[in-house]
Structures are given as structure tokens and as C-alpha cells.
Scaffold this active site. Structure first.
Site, PDB file in Angstrom:
ATOM      1  N   GLU A 242       0.810  -1.223   0.000  1.00 17.44           N
ATOM      2  CA  GLU A 242       0.000   0.000   0.000  1.00 17.44           C
ATOM      3  C   GLU A 242       0.846   1.278   0.000  1.00 17.44           C
ATOM      4  OE1 GLU A 242      -2.839  -0.284   3.171  1.00 17.44           O
ATOM      5  OE2 GLU A 242      -4.063  -1.739   2.107  1.00 17.44           O
ATOM      6  N   GLU A 312      -6.449  -8.086  -1.010  1.00 17.39           N
ATOM      7  CA  GLU A 312      -7.116  -7.890   0.285  1.00 17.39           C
ATOM      8  C   GLU A 312      -8.560  -7.496   0.008  1.00 17.39           C
ATOM      9  OE1 GLU A 312      -5.297  -5.255   3.132  1.00 17.39           O
ATOM     10  OE2 GLU A 312      -3.263  -5.872   2.587  1.00 17.39           O
TER      11      GLU A 312
END
Length: 667
Positions: A242, A312
Site C-alpha cells: 500500500e 485484500e
């Protein structure tokens, strides 16, 4: 002394970054002539072996197949760094159903190295993932390797157990090691059981200066050199999870990964769309699902890059505790299935989805529920099942599953209205009986979940055929009566005039009084005032009864202390997990049981978990650690029962490195 440390974090991280030595440490004395590295991989049937020695030496190679047969030997004198290629006539391939492992022995006069590996081909294409040229929809979860009380510091047996839970209990085919390389024991177990692994470098969102970047590249190098012989690993994560785009860093990380390992693709997990793309697979965290919208965002809205994998989903969007209300636990499970449904849709052109996450984990005050726990898992921190765990389990076919996600108790629902019961199952169909009276047959909801291997069963009709059979009503009248009774159950006495008149007509038609109408309501809906309501579910596969489960009120609870009775000391020490649970007579864990209990140990074991503890949603794990070979006793005391377990501690042959004769220039 001024020491500069560049940790792979920056800002606030949602999990704990533990410090200290938490894995086995060895000091190895090497001969001047020793094997520095061996890398084994295949291109189809061709085996490629890269060997690096400390000095030029005669070497001997021996290849042993999964049947423990020697299938190839070779002797030669080479330079200190060289490559050998060999095409075999017959290969036992490594895959998720048959994880065949070969063993390559590389020998010099003074050193021997044994490498386990597998023959397999991996390819991410525009339409999905292919293992040995067979398309497989990836279904997995992320894993933090943290555990209660000890952080990352769990030994071999517990690390391996996590892999078994993911593969055999959760029916998954892939796991992501978020957000760091996992224990070698975990990876070795993935190899042995056929669990695919996406491994990535340490880090979370933050990119620092030049020293940080060089440290990140070094971490990638160490990860790949340590683990590149493992067949379970199908993707290297070479981008800090991320993090934002960083052209020079991620061009370098991908180049490095391909230099060190030309046999595997790379991925880099991001949480924003249209990111710079240098990897082989666009890996993306898709948290768009809210329960009512599509499970995944269309790939073309995220990137034009291909291939594509969701890495995710869910997680913080719907944190759920094991002891939350039943309706929330069920919605949590359905949200996970909704994402899987979208990701494995052939028209979505995705490789699959890896959910967040396997189990709850410790965090700090900025996250969690005020107790420093992130409740993002489909299991709790002890790896004990929430409802969502059964949703994943039902997608496998290796064992029969029929989890009724309801206690069927009116008090669990607003207004006492049981709207629906969801069953997570891989049965072909389920028959429902109420107090031995057949209600109806229910089938997996393929209309809502056409792409799942095993859609859940939804039961919204708990009257079924009983009005026809017991009250002798015609089918049309029985359906009308059923509809009106359900309306009364949901809305109380606020029945529209039309339905009131319809009900009076039906009562008159079948020569019933108003009191009979009241009886119909209580008997066929709420069960209010009845002696006992027992629901029996019977699951069928191939028209044969496979599973039977009964839901009834809890009278006398059952207490169990589950787990093995042996500790095995190997490289360091061993830890044993026992599970104390409170169930009804049918074996269903009582989700709201929070009973306190105490634990004491004696002998050659010590307690890791607290001496004073309580059940968390009906169950709780107890962890004990070996001290030395011998025997120990664990005593659990509960207000209603005392349980005693004798634990044997065995000592396996230690996995120690061979100590070679010391030479003048040896380290």
C-alpha cells in the site's frame, strides 16, 4: 557507537512490529571448500540447477524422486559458479492436490546440501492463474504470523499448524505472507501440503530516503535467496504494501527479483487504482464491498494492466468478533463469499481473491476495538472459527461441511422474527425436519452465487409442506396461510384488512375456529408455549445421507479440553495448543459463553497463556511450552468441572548442522 536503523515502517501501522530474535539461530562452522548456494527450478520438463561453491571442487549430484528413488546422478569438476541443465523422461509434478517433492543432494568432499523442490509451471494470464497449464481460481487469506502472548515467537509445530488450518480447515489454495517473509517452517509445510504462497518484503505504506530504499532492496534479495527453492511460492511481492508510486525503487526491485529468480512473476500490492506498473501481476486491495453492492470493482476501473489479482478485501470494512450478534457474524461470512463470487466470475478476468485476513491480531491504541485487537479475521487470535471461517471451509470438497449459522432462537432476532437461516455447506441438498415432521428440501442458492464451488443454502420458509400434510390444506391455500402467518410474525397485529379477510376465509373453509388460527401461528412459526422445538438438518450428497445436525435448546452444557497430549522438542522447544470449549449436547459452541477458569501446570511444562482466563465466545486456547524431556500435568478448574491432562515431552533427534574439522582459514 552511532547505529543507524531503517525499519520498514513509517507513520502508524495497524499491526505490531515485534523486536528481538524470535526464530532459531545457528552458528555454522564451514570448511574452506563448501557449498554457498544452490538454486533449483524447472522450465517445463527441463531441470535447471545453479550452484555456487566457495572454491573449485569436485561435486556429485543425486536426484531423488517423491518415491524415494534415485533417478539421476552426475559427477563433475566445475568452476565455483555454474549451471547444469537436465531433462527428465518422467516427472511427478507438484500441484495443490499432489504436492510431489523431489530432493537434490549436492556433495563435495567436505560438504553436503539437500534441497527439496517441485516440478511445476506457474503462469498468470489475462484471464487468470494457471498451475501446470491448468486454470485455478485462487481463493485465499492473508496471514499475520503473530500469536497471543508471544508475538511472532512460536516454534516449528505451531507455525506448521497455521498452514494446515489454511489448507485443510479453511479449504484455501493460497495464502499471502503479509507483510514480511514468514517462518521457514510455515513455508516448508506449504510445500508439503500444496498450499500456494505469495511472499513479500517487509513494510507497510511508508517509503523513506535512499538508505531505506537500499535496505528494502536488500530485504528482497535476502527473501528470494532464502526461499526461491520452495515450489509453493508462486509470486514475489516486491513493492511495499500500500505504498505510493516510486518509479526508481520499483523498477529496481522488479529487475532485482527477475535477476535472482527468472522462474517466478512479481507483484506489488497497492490500494489505489491506475498505479504505475512494473510487475508481472497487478495486485490490488479492493475494499469496495459494503454488503449490498458488487463484491469487487470491475478490473477495467482499477487498471488497464493484466494479469490481475485481488490481494485484500473485507477486513477493516466489517470487523467482527466471535461473540458478536448472530446476524453480524452471518453478514461477515456472506460478505466474504460475495467478494469470492465476484472475483472467480470468468467474465471478471481475475486470478482470484485473497481476503483480509486469516485471524485476528494484536495492534495498538489507534486500531482495534479499544482492546488493542484488530477483529479482521475469519478466525480469532487463537485460530478458532468465526462464522466466516465456515463459509470458506464450505468451498472445499475434501470433507463434508454443513454449518447451520443460527441457533434458531427467537430472542436472537428483532421482534422474534427469524427471517432466514444460512447454511454454509458443500452438500447437494438439505432436508429439514421440525420435531420429526418433514418441512421441506432446500438447495444451494446457485442463482445468487453461480460461480462459487458450493453456494450457501438459504432457508426462509420454516413451514414448508407441513400445512398440506398435517392440516390437509390444498397447496394454494397452504401457501396463502403460510404467507399470512409470516406477515403476522414479522409485523405483529398490524395485518392489512385484505389479509385478515383472507385468513378468516381460510379458517372457515377448513372448519377452524379463531382459536385454531392462534394455534397455527404458535405451532408453525414461533413455537411459543410449546414443550420443545427441535430442528433436524440432514445433508445429502449423491442422494446419500452424509451429515445430520440437530438444533435445540441448551439444557446441560458440555465442557471439553481438546488437543494433543504430546510435546516434541526439536530445534528449540515446542508449544502445545489446547482448546477449552463449552458446547451444547450436539457439540455447538455456545457463542455467548464467557465463563472464567483457572489453569495450573506442574512437571516439565510451563504455561504461556494466563493462569486466570475466561472463554471468548464459548472457547479459548491454552498454550503450554516444553522445558525438557519428561512429563507434565495441566489442571483446568471451572466452577462446574475440573479437567486434568497429562502431557508427555519427547525429544526428537536435533536438527543440528554438521561441525566440520577446523582449518586454519575457516571461519
Amino acid at each position: 557507537m552511532n547505529i543507524k536503523i531503517f525499519p520498514p515502517f513509517g507513520g502508524v501501522v495497524d499491526y505490531l512490529g515485534y523486536v528481538g530474535i524470535y526464530r532459531e539461530v545457528s552458528l555454522i562452522e564451514l570448511d574452506p571448500i563448501h557449498i554457498q548456494d544452490v538454486f533449483v527450478y524447472n522450465q517445463e520438463e527441463m531441470l535447471k540447477i545453479q550452484i555456487e561453491l566457495s572454491q573449485v571442487s569436485d561435486i556429485e549430484l543425486e536426484l531423488v524422486n517423491p518415491k524415494n528413488e534415485i533417478v539421476w546422478t552426475q559427477k563433475e569438476q566445475s568452476s565455483s559458479k555454474f549451471q547444469i541443465e537436465k531433462t527428465l523422461d518422467y516427472i511427478l509434478w507438484w500441484d495443490i492436490e499432489h504436492p510431489n517433492l523431489y530432493r537434490l543432494m549436492v556433495k563435495t568432499k567436505t560438504d553436503t546440501l539437500s534441497i527439496k523442490f517441485g516440478f511445476r509451471t506457474i503462469e498468470f494470464k489475462d484471464d487468470g492463474f494457471y498451475l501446470n497449464h491448468r486454470k485455478i481460481a485462487l481463493r485465499g487469506l492473508n496471514r499475520h504470523q503473530s500469536f497471543p502472548y508471544v508475538g511472532y515467537a512460536m516454534p516449528k509445530s505451531i507455525q506448521r499448524l497455521d498452514a494446515d488450518i489454511l489448507k485443510y480447515e479453511l479449504s484455501l489454495n493460497i495464502v499471502r505472507s503479509s507483510h514480511y517473509p514468514p517462518s521457514k517452517h510455515f513455508i516448508e509445510r506449504c510445500d508439503e501440503i500444496g498450499l500456494l504462497l505469495f511472499e513479500e518484503l517487509p513494510g507497510w505504506q511508508h517509503i523513506g530516503g535512499e538508505a531505506f530504499i537500499q535496505n528494502g532492496l536488500k530485504a528482497i534479495e535476502e527473501m528470494i535467496l532464502r526461499d526461491r527453492n520452495h515450489p509453493s511460492i508462486i509470486l514475489w511481492g516486491v513493492r511495499i504494501n500500500e505504498s505510493g508510486d516510486h518509479k526508481s525503487f520499483y523498477e529496481a526491485s522488479n529487475k532485482l527479483a527477475h535477476q535472482l529468480d527468472p522462474s517466478r512473476p512479481t507483484g506489488g500490492v497497492r490500494n489505489f487504482s491506475n498505479s504505475e506498473f512494473f510487475e508481472d501481476v497487478y495486485t490490488y486491495n479492493d475494499f469496495s464491498h459494503t454488503g449490498l453492492n458488487p463484491g469487487v470493482t470491475s478490473k477495467h476501473k482499477v487498471t488497464k494492466a493484466k494479469p490481475y489479482l485481488v490481494t485484500e478485501h473485507n477486513g477493516h470494512m466489517f470487523p467482527t468478533k466471535k461473540f458478536d450478534p448472530e446476524s453480524k457474524r452471518v453478514e461477515h461470512a456472506l460478505r466474504h463469499l460475495n467478494v469470492l463470487q465476484g472475483a472467480v466470475n470468468p467474465k471478471a478476468l481475475m486470478a482470484g481473491a485473497i481476503g483480509w485476513c486469516m485471524s485476528d491480531y494484536n495492534t495498538h491504541k489507534e486500531f482495534g476495538s479499544g482492546d488493542k485487537i484488530c477483529y479482521h479475521g475469519v478466525l480469532d487470535m487463537d485460530r478458532l472459527f468465526k462464522t466466516a471461517g465456515y463459509a470458506y471451509q464450505s468451498q472445499g470438497s475434501h470433507k463434508p461441511v454443513m454449518h447451520i449459522a443460527s441457533t434458531m432462537q427467537n430472542g436472537e432476532y428483532a421482534g422474534g422474527y427469524l427471517d432466514k437461516v444460512v447454511i454454509f455447506t458443500n452438500m447437494d441438498y438439505i432436508k429439514l425436519y421440525r420435531n420429526d415432521t418433514y418441512i421441506d428440501t432446500y438447495y444451494p442458492n446457485v442463482n445468487m452465487y453461480p460461480h462459487l464451488p458450493h453456494p450457501p443454502v438459504f432457508i426462509t420458509d420454516f413451514i414448508g409442506q407441513t400445512l398440506k400434510e398435517k392440516e390437509h390444506m390444498r397447496e394454494k391455500d397452504a401457501e396463502a396461510t403460510k404467507r399470512i402467518l409470516r406477515k403476522i410474525q414479522k409485523d405483529g397485529n398490524h395485518l392489512p384488512l385484505r389479509d385478515q379477510l383472507r385468513m378468516l376465509f381460510l379458517l372457515k373453509k377448513y372448519k377452524m375456529k379463531l382459536s385454531d388460527g392462534v394455534r397455527l401461528f404458535y405451532e408453525y412459526t414461533s413455537g411459543w408455549g410449546s414443550k420443545e422445538t427441535i430442528y433436524t438438518f440432514v445433508g445429502y450428497q449423491n442422494d446419500q445421507i452424509v451429515l445430520t445436525d440437530t438444533i435445540t435448546s441448551t439444557k446441560t452444557p458440555i465442557y471439553r479440553l481438546k488437543g494433543n497430549d504430546t510435546l516434541m522438542i526439536e530445534e528449540t522447544y515446542d508449544v502445545l495448543k489446547l482448546v477449552f470449549e463449552k458446547t451444547d449436547t450436539e457439540g455447538h459452541v455456545l457463542a455467548y459463553a464467557m465463563d472464567g477458569f483457572t489453569v495450573s501446570v506442574s512437571g516439565d511444562i510451563e504455561l504461556i497463556s494466563p493462569e486466570i482466563d475466561h472463554l471468548h465466545g464459548g472457547s479459548k486456547a491454552i498454550y503450554i511450552r516444553s522445558k525438557q524431556k519428561g512429563e507434565g500435568t495441566l489442571t483446568l478448574t471451572h466452577p462446574d468441572i475440573t479437567l486434568v491432562k497429562t502431557i508427555k515431552i519427547l525429544k526428537n533427534k536435533l536438527s543440528v548442522y554438521k561441525i566440520l574439522p577446523k582449518k586454519d582459514n575457516a571461519l
